[in-house]
Design a protein around this motif. Sequence first.
Motif, PDB file in Angstrom:
ATOM      1  N   ALA A  45       0.811  -1.228   0.000  1.00  0.00           N
ATOM      2  CA  ALA A  45       0.000   0.000   0.000  1.00  0.00           C
ATOM      3  C   ALA A  45       0.840   1.272   0.000  1.00  0.00           C
ATOM      4  CB  ALA A  45      -0.922   0.000   1.215  1.00  0.00           C
ATOM      5  N   ILE A  46       2.133   1.158   0.205  1.00  0.00           N
ATOM      6  CA  ILE A  46       2.977   2.353   0.322  1.00  0.00           C
ATOM      7  C   ILE A  46       2.926   3.250  -0.924  1.00  0.00           C
ATOM      8  CG2 ILE A  46       5.385   3.108   0.505  1.00  0.00           C
ATOM      9  CD1 ILE A  46       5.754   0.975   2.673  1.00  0.00           C
ATOM     10  N   PRO A  47       2.888   2.727  -2.149  1.00  0.00           N
ATOM     11  CA  PRO A  47       2.824   3.634  -3.307  1.00  0.00           C
ATOM     12  C   PRO A  47       1.554   4.471  -3.395  1.00  0.00           C
ATOM     13  CG  PRO A  47       3.614   1.465  -3.984  1.00  0.00           C
ATOM     14  CD  PRO A  47       3.134   1.335  -2.577  1.00  0.00           C
ATOM     15  N   SER A  48       0.585   4.207  -2.578  1.00  0.00           N
ATOM     16  CA  SER A  48      -0.659   4.984  -2.631  1.00  0.00           C
ATOM     17  C   SER A  48      -0.472   6.414  -2.130  1.00  0.00           C
ATOM     18  CB  SER A  48      -1.753   4.296  -1.819  1.00  0.00           C
ATOM     19  OG  SER A  48      -1.427   4.284  -0.445  1.00  0.00           O
ATOM     20  N   SER A  49       0.581   6.663  -1.376  1.00  0.00           N
ATOM     21  CA  SER A  49       0.775   8.000  -0.801  1.00  0.00           C
ATOM     22  C   SER A  49       0.979   9.076  -1.857  1.00  0.00           C
ATOM     23  CB  SER A  49       1.953   7.988   0.168  1.00  0.00           C
ATOM     24  OG  SER A  49       3.141   7.647  -0.519  1.00  0.00           O
ATOM     25  N   GLN A  50       1.523   8.706  -3.003  1.00  0.00           N
ATOM     26  CA  GLN A  50       1.771   9.708  -4.038  1.00  0.00           C
ATOM     27  C   GLN A  50       0.473  10.295  -4.600  1.00  0.00           C
ATOM     28  OE1 GLN A  50       3.851   7.224  -3.442  1.00  0.00           O
ATOM     29  NE2 GLN A  50       5.762   7.423  -4.530  1.00  0.00           N
ATOM     30  N   SER A  51      -0.607   9.562  -4.523  1.00  0.00           N
ATOM     31  CA  SER A  51      -1.880  10.127  -4.991  1.00  0.00           C
ATOM     32  C   SER A  51      -2.300  11.301  -4.106  1.00  0.00           C
ATOM     33  CB  SER A  51      -2.971   9.058  -5.041  1.00  0.00           C
ATOM     34  OG  SER A  51      -3.232   8.539  -3.763  1.00  0.00           O
ATOM     35  N   ILE A  52      -1.873  11.298  -2.854  1.00  0.00           N
ATOM     36  CA  ILE A  52      -2.173  12.421  -1.955  1.00  0.00           C
ATOM     37  C   ILE A  52      -1.460  13.676  -2.434  1.00  0.00           C
ATOM     38  CG2 ILE A  52      -1.932  13.302   0.407  1.00  0.00           C
ATOM     39  CD1 ILE A  52      -2.150  10.300   1.294  1.00  0.00           C
ATOM     40  N   TYR A  53      -0.221  13.536  -2.895  1.00  0.00           N
ATOM     41  CA  TYR A  53       0.511  14.690  -3.420  1.00  0.00           C
ATOM     42  C   TYR A  53      -0.227  15.283  -4.626  1.00  0.00           C
ATOM     43  CZ  TYR A  53       4.353  12.479  -0.792  1.00  0.00           C
ATOM     44  OH  TYR A  53       5.123  11.901   0.173  1.00  0.00           O
ATOM     45  N   GLY A  54      -0.692  14.419  -5.504  1.00  0.00           N
ATOM     46  CA  GLY A  54      -1.449  14.884  -6.657  1.00  0.00           C
ATOM     47  C   GLY A  54      -2.737  15.579  -6.265  1.00  0.00           C
ATOM     48  N   PHE A  55      -3.407  15.049  -5.254  1.00  0.00           N
ATOM     49  CA  PHE A  55      -4.660  15.635  -4.781  1.00  0.00           C
ATOM     50  C   PHE A  55      -4.433  17.032  -4.196  1.00  0.00           C
ATOM     51  CE2 PHE A  55      -7.780  16.222  -1.317  1.00  0.00           C
ATOM     52  CZ  PHE A  55      -8.927  16.294  -2.084  1.00  0.00           C
ATOM     53  N   GLY A  77       1.729  22.853 -17.745  1.00  0.00           N
ATOM     54  CA  GLY A  77       3.140  22.472 -17.676  1.00  0.00           C
ATOM     55  C   GLY A  77       3.525  21.871 -16.341  1.00  0.00           C
ATOM     56  N   ILE A  78       3.096  22.525 -15.269  1.00  0.00           N
ATOM     57  CA  ILE A  78       3.395  22.019 -13.922  1.00  0.00           C
ATOM     58  C   ILE A  78       2.685  20.693 -13.692  1.00  0.00           C
ATOM     59  CG2 ILE A  78       3.061  22.450 -11.456  1.00  0.00           C
ATOM     60  CD1 ILE A  78       3.331  25.487 -12.163  1.00  0.00           C
ATOM     61  N   GLY A  79       1.413  20.633 -14.050  1.00  0.00           N
ATOM     62  CA  GLY A  79       0.641  19.409 -13.840  1.00  0.00           C
ATOM     63  C   GLY A  79       1.226  18.220 -14.580  1.00  0.00           C
ATOM     64  N   THR A  80       1.669  18.454 -15.809  1.00  0.00           N
ATOM     65  CA  THR A  80       2.228  17.365 -16.610  1.00  0.00           C
ATOM     66  C   THR A  80       3.583  16.923 -16.074  1.00  0.00           C
ATOM     67  OG1 THR A  80       1.066  18.169 -18.577  1.00  0.00           O
ATOM     68  CG2 THR A  80       2.916  16.662 -18.927  1.00  0.00           C
ATOM     69  N   SER A  81       4.487  17.864 -15.857  1.00  0.00           N
ATOM     70  CA  SER A  81       5.838  17.482 -15.430  1.00  0.00           C
ATOM     71  C   SER A  81       5.850  16.893 -14.021  1.00  0.00           C
ATOM     72  CB  SER A  81       6.791  18.675 -15.530  1.00  0.00           C
ATOM     73  OG  SER A  81       6.344  19.737 -14.725  1.00  0.00           O
ATOM     74  N   VAL A  82       5.153  17.521 -13.108  1.00  0.00           N
ATOM     75  CA  VAL A  82       5.121  17.012 -11.728  1.00  0.00           C
ATOM     76  C   VAL A  82       4.305  15.721 -11.672  1.00  0.00           C
ATOM     77  CG1 VAL A  82       4.398  17.522  -9.365  1.00  0.00           C
ATOM     78  CG2 VAL A  82       5.523  19.272 -10.735  1.00  0.00           C
ATOM     79  N   GLY A  83       3.233  15.659 -12.445  1.00  0.00           N
ATOM     80  CA  GLY A  83       2.428  14.434 -12.485  1.00  0.00           C
ATOM     81  C   GLY A  83       3.227  13.238 -12.982  1.00  0.00           C
ATOM     82  N   ILE A  84       4.052  13.455 -14.007  1.00  0.00           N
ATOM     83  CA  ILE A  84       4.894  12.360 -14.516  1.00  0.00           C
ATOM     84  C   ILE A  84       5.916  11.939 -13.467  1.00  0.00           C
ATOM     85  CG2 ILE A  84       6.683  11.791 -16.220  1.00  0.00           C
ATOM     86  CD1 ILE A  84       5.021  13.447 -18.263  1.00  0.00           C
ATOM     87  N   ALA A  85       6.493  12.909 -12.771  1.00  0.00           N
ATOM     88  CA  ALA A  85       7.476  12.579 -11.725  1.00  0.00           C
ATOM     89  C   ALA A  85       6.825  11.773 -10.601  1.00  0.00           C
ATOM     90  CB  ALA A  85       8.104  13.856 -11.168  1.00  0.00           C
ATOM     91  N   ILE A  86       5.637  12.194 -10.196  1.00  0.00           N
ATOM     92  CA  ILE A  86       4.923  11.477  -9.137  1.00  0.00           C
ATOM     93  C   ILE A  86       4.531  10.081  -9.622  1.00  0.00           C
ATOM     94  CG2 ILE A  86       2.793  11.447  -7.776  1.00  0.00           C
ATOM     95  CD1 ILE A  86       3.004  14.525  -7.639  1.00  0.00           C
ATOM     96  N   MET A  87       4.058   9.991 -10.856  1.00  0.00           N
ATOM     97  CA  MET A  87       3.650   8.697 -11.402  1.00  0.00           C
ATOM     98  C   MET A  87       4.840   7.730 -11.486  1.00  0.00           C
ATOM     99  SD  MET A  87       1.817   7.780 -15.050  1.00  0.00           S
ATOM    100  CE  MET A  87       3.237   8.202 -16.031  1.00  0.00           C
ATOM    101  N   ALA A  88       5.971   8.211 -11.990  1.00  0.00           N
ATOM    102  CA  ALA A  88       7.150   7.350 -12.104  1.00  0.00           C
ATOM    103  C   ALA A  88       7.618   6.888 -10.732  1.00  0.00           C
ATOM    104  CB  ALA A  88       8.271   8.092 -12.828  1.00  0.00           C
ATOM    105  N   SER A  89       7.604   7.793  -9.760  1.00  0.00           N
ATOM    106  CA  SER A  89       7.997   7.423  -8.401  1.00  0.00           C
ATOM    107  C   SER A  89       7.087   6.339  -7.842  1.00  0.00           C
ATOM    108  CB  SER A  89       7.966   8.658  -7.507  1.00  0.00           C
ATOM    109  OG  SER A  89       8.192   8.321  -6.162  1.00  0.00           O
ATOM    110  N   SER A  90       5.798   6.463  -8.083  1.00  0.00           N
ATOM    111  CA  SER A  90       4.837   5.469  -7.579  1.00  0.00           C
ATOM    112  C   SER A  90       5.075   4.100  -8.200  1.00  0.00           C
ATOM    113  CB  SER A  90       3.406   5.905  -7.900  1.00  0.00           C
ATOM    114  OG  SER A  90       3.107   7.126  -7.331  1.00  0.00           O
ATOM    115  N   ILE A  91       5.295   4.091  -9.503  1.00  0.00           N
ATOM    116  CA  ILE A  91       5.492   2.818 -10.202  1.00  0.00           C
ATOM    117  C   ILE A  91       6.773   2.144  -9.730  1.00  0.00           C
ATOM    118  CG2 ILE A  91       5.962   1.773 -12.460  1.00  0.00           C
ATOM    119  CD1 ILE A  91       4.051   3.968 -13.627  1.00  0.00           C
ATOM    120  N   TYR A  92       7.854   2.909  -9.650  1.00  0.00           N
ATOM    121  CA  TYR A  92       9.117   2.304  -9.211  1.00  0.00           C
ATOM    122  C   TYR A  92       9.104   1.961  -7.727  1.00  0.00           C
ATOM    123  CZ  TYR A  92      11.192   2.565 -13.735  1.00  0.00           C
ATOM    124  OH  TYR A  92      11.461   2.349 -15.062  1.00  0.00           O
TER     125      TYR A  92
END
Length: 137
Positions: A45-55, A77-92
């Motif tokens: 469940a630990i990767p779920s925390s990144q969705s809080i950052y997006g929220f 621009g911010i939403g796309t770049s930061v969203g990709i960073a958060i998404m990649a972090s969650s997946i890895y």
Amino acid sequence: MIGPGIVLGLGCLGSSIGCGIAGMASHGVMSRVDEGYGKFIGMSAIPSSQSIYGFVLMILMKNSILAGTLTSLAAVGIGTSVGIAIMASSIYQGKCAATAIQATAKQPAIYGKCLAALGIVESFALFAFVFALLIIS
């Protein structure tokens, strides 16, 4: 409101993929061991925390757009770049959690050390989150 939607969507997408990867590893390990299920479920469940950052970013970006302090183009621009960073972090983080679950099943004593590695991966999503806060403030 496209930018705030992007950051939330990518954050949640990454969290679901990361939790899915770790959850599959957890299921496989739980079929082979007799105890410690809670640790495995917790790790998955630990990767779920990144969705809080997006929220949180979604809300703050929306408020900044409505206040006129953030342009729509900047928000995309911010939403796309930061969203990709958060998404990649969650997946890895999910992939890292999957191997941590497998390692902990073999050697329960390394559980804490495995959590440290998950925290390191999480820190990159946190960096992106904080940098976005600095930009939109």
